[in-house]
Design a protein around this motif. Sequence first.
Motif, short mmCIF file in Angstrom:
data_model
loop_
_atom_site.label_atom_id
_atom_site.label_comp_id
_atom_site.label_asym_id
_atom_site.label_seq_id
_atom_site.Cartn_x
_atom_site.Cartn_y
_atom_site.Cartn_z
N GLU A 22 6.68 6.82 1.46
CA GLU A 22 7.61 7.83 0.72
C GLU A 22 7.13 9.52 1.46
N THR A 23 8.21 10.19 1.57
CA THR A 23 8.23 11.45 2.01
C THR A 23 8.38 12.51 1.21
N LEU A 24 7.76 13.54 1.31
CA LEU A 24 7.82 14.73 0.23
C LEU A 24 7.50 16.07 0.61
N TRP A 25 8.81 16.98 0.32
CA TRP A 25 8.70 18.25 0.77
C TRP A 25 8.03 18.92 -0.58
N ALA A 26 6.79 19.47 -0.47
CA ALA A 26 5.94 19.77 -1.71
C ALA A 26 6.58 21.20 -2.08
N HIS A 27 6.88 21.98 -1.34
CA HIS A 27 7.15 23.35 -2.08
C HIS A 27 8.45 24.13 -1.20
N PRO A 28 9.64 23.83 -1.42
CA PRO A 28 10.78 24.08 -0.72
C PRO A 28 11.02 25.77 -1.17
N ARG A 29 10.49 26.16 -2.28
CA ARG A 29 10.64 27.53 -2.54
C ARG A 29 9.89 28.58 -1.84
N ALA A 30 8.74 28.28 -1.45
CA ALA A 30 7.87 28.97 -0.68
C ALA A 30 8.65 29.18 0.75
N HIS A 31 9.03 27.99 1.31
CA HIS A 31 9.75 28.09 2.47
C HIS A 31 11.11 28.79 2.14
N TYR A 38 0.96 -0.98 0.03
CA TYR A 38 -0.12 0.11 -0.06
C TYR A 38 0.87 1.08 0.03
N ARG A 39 0.84 2.14 -1.04
CA ARG A 39 1.64 3.18 -1.10
C ARG A 39 1.25 4.51 -0.36
N VAL A 40 2.04 4.95 0.43
CA VAL A 40 1.66 6.26 1.19
C VAL A 40 2.65 7.33 0.80
N ALA A 41 2.06 8.45 0.56
CA ALA A 41 3.02 9.38 0.63
C ALA A 41 2.77 10.68 1.79
N VAL A 42 3.82 10.91 2.42
CA VAL A 42 3.68 11.82 3.59
C VAL A 42 4.00 13.38 3.02
N VAL A 43 3.62 14.26 3.29
CA VAL A 43 3.68 15.37 2.23
C VAL A 43 3.69 16.61 3.28
N GLY A 44 4.93 17.22 3.46
CA GLY A 44 4.96 18.55 4.39
C GLY A 44 5.24 19.59 3.36
N GLY A 45 5.24 20.95 3.92
CA GLY A 45 5.66 22.20 3.47
C GLY A 45 4.98 22.27 2.16
N THR A 46 3.49 21.95 2.02
CA THR A 46 2.75 22.45 0.85
C THR A 46 2.48 23.90 1.01
N HIS A 47 2.49 24.56 2.25
CA HIS A 47 2.54 25.88 2.69
C HIS A 47 4.11 26.11 3.25
N GLY A 48 4.72 27.21 2.67
CA GLY A 48 5.94 27.38 3.08
C GLY A 48 6.37 27.93 4.51
N ASN A 49 5.48 28.60 5.19
CA ASN A 49 5.49 29.06 6.43
C ASN A 49 5.00 28.18 7.55
N GLU A 50 4.68 27.04 7.34
CA GLU A 50 3.86 25.97 8.16
C GLU A 50 5.19 25.00 8.53
N LEU A 104 -2.53 6.80 -0.61
CA LEU A 104 -2.91 7.46 0.50
C LEU A 104 -1.96 8.85 0.50
N ILE A 105 -2.27 9.85 0.51
CA ILE A 105 -1.48 11.14 0.93
C ILE A 105 -1.90 11.52 2.13
N ILE A 106 -1.15 11.77 3.09
CA ILE A 106 -1.20 12.49 4.57
C ILE A 106 -0.49 13.80 4.32
N ASP A 107 -1.22 14.86 4.16
CA ASP A 107 -0.71 16.29 3.87
C ASP A 107 -0.67 16.80 5.24
N LEU A 108 0.49 17.34 5.65
CA LEU A 108 0.62 18.03 7.00
C LEU A 108 0.60 19.56 6.89
N HIS A 109 -0.13 20.21 7.71
CA HIS A 109 -0.33 21.50 7.80
C HIS A 109 -0.35 22.14 9.17
#
Lengths: 293, 293
Positions: B41-50, B4-16, B100-105
């Motif tokens: 897998e883990t993914l930092w979605a938007h490093p440029r906003a950070h 079962y493929r899961v992606a844990v995503v952080g940094g969709t918003h750069g200041n969170e 499944l995507i788990i997106d962190l905010h």
Amino acid sequence: MSEYRVAVVGGTHGNEFSGIHLVSQWQNAPEALARPGLSVETLWAHPRAHEANCRYLDADLNRQFTETLLGDPQQRNYEALLAKALDQQLGPKSDPKTDLIIDLHNTTSAMGPTLILLQNDPWARQLAAYVKGGMPEAVILLEDNEPESGWGYLCSVARRGVMVEVGPQPQSVLRQEILDQMAQMVGLILDFVSACQLGQLPSLPAEVEAFRYLETRTLPLDEAGRPVAMVSRELDGRDFQPLAPGDPVFTYFDGKVACLGGEKTLYPHFINEAAYYQSHAAFSLAEKITLKP
Amino acid sequence: MSEYRVAVVGGTHGNEFSGIHLVSQWQNAPEALARPGLSVETLWAHPRAHEANCRYLDADLNRQFTETLLGDPQQRNYEALLAKALDQQLGPKSDPKTDLIIDLHNTTSAMGPTLILLQNDPWARQLAAYVKGGMPEAVILLEDNEPESGWGYLCSVARRGVMVEVGPQPQSVLRQEILDQMAQMVGLILDFVSACQLGQLPSLPAEVEAFRYLETRTLPLDEAGRPVAMVSRELDGRDFQPLAPGDPVFTYFDGKVACLGGEKTLYPHFINEAAYYQSHAAFSLAEKITLKP
């Protein structure tokens, strides 16, 4: 008797909303600030930073007002230029036309309604006592351990300068409780200088509790300058609460905990302030003192 | 059995900061997320906003993932392009490779550790019960009143998507308590999908308290579109507390107070969220519901 000239300044930082809102409101209703013996003007210091919804464009405006920076023709970033213009308008620092600047700020830290004073002299001690008398929840913070001219604060270009620093309030938000506290503290400061000017200062308490700034602690960094720890959960949000040697202050990302050293209980503030993210400042430390007006 | 493929995503918003920090940490220590039957897998979605220390550069990334926007060749702002790339990487939405995507905010609102679910089906109800069981302080928020594809959330490009939304935390700050809550909730979600995958789901409570999103209220505006009121001090900070008809919600700058109308007690959340400053969203309203797994 010549009038005592006060400038109430908001929006020195573009994302600290309380002062911007109050100054805008008072520009439409100046009678709210009018007091006998005073000439009160209001100023929104940095509208462009607010338009950009950030603290500043190029550099922190509230660090530009040292004599060195104001006199340096090499300083040409936006805030350096703005500082020179504000110094002309409200100062000049060498011979100010403004008697008192009240500069309005917010913090993301849980500092409550804090009055920041830059010197410890009879006037400042009386002001502290007067404000505490009218607002017992007010916190008095003295930053007198560096010559006033050294800090580079906007309020330092007048004969006297104080800052009203109220939090917790996230950047880019207006919280009514914070707004009300700021307005109340400004009103008390104006009441005080009006009473001084008229020679009608009421009797004041013999002693006032205050905090005296000592130093700022930065986050532990790795060799590349990146933080390797965060403010510990036990410390976060406990501004002006006693912090004793052995109390946790940092939690490292590997789980280790760093504690306060030394032998003295101190008083942290500006804990985890968001605006200090780039400088990695984690918190400041103060000692508790008693002022005798 | 395929994993079962899961992606844990952080940094969709750069200041969170919490998700950015956790994803960075987990990329160095992936064993923390490893579970039987799962490929995580883990993914930092938007490093440029950070890097810019802001939520986004041109547009909110977490509103770009509708089928309409993803398929529109006219969409060329930075986040629209980034969304197309992320859709290729994690989706595509039409036939996702990620289960499944788990997106962190983070939120500046006092919402606590909130699990946002986009559909009300047996899987979602079981997940809610499992997370509440392991973390009683967790809040379950159901946003199922719009087709999942309509919201444009990043997590909607996988077969299933959830968001972990934790506050209060100012933008551009790392709070340990918030970080710990986020890590705990992600761990529970992974435990749940691993147990499902292995057919080892424990028995779950018969009922789970949850909140169901109804609508978002914006600040009252003048004809020029500027706010003429703020969130009232009685409401501020009381996310997910009951708000009854007649309770104050807005304080106008002229002092008047506006109260909740209607006839039903509702549950406010995202109260005074700083990121919604530009849209003037003041708070959202939910009803309290009971989920039966």
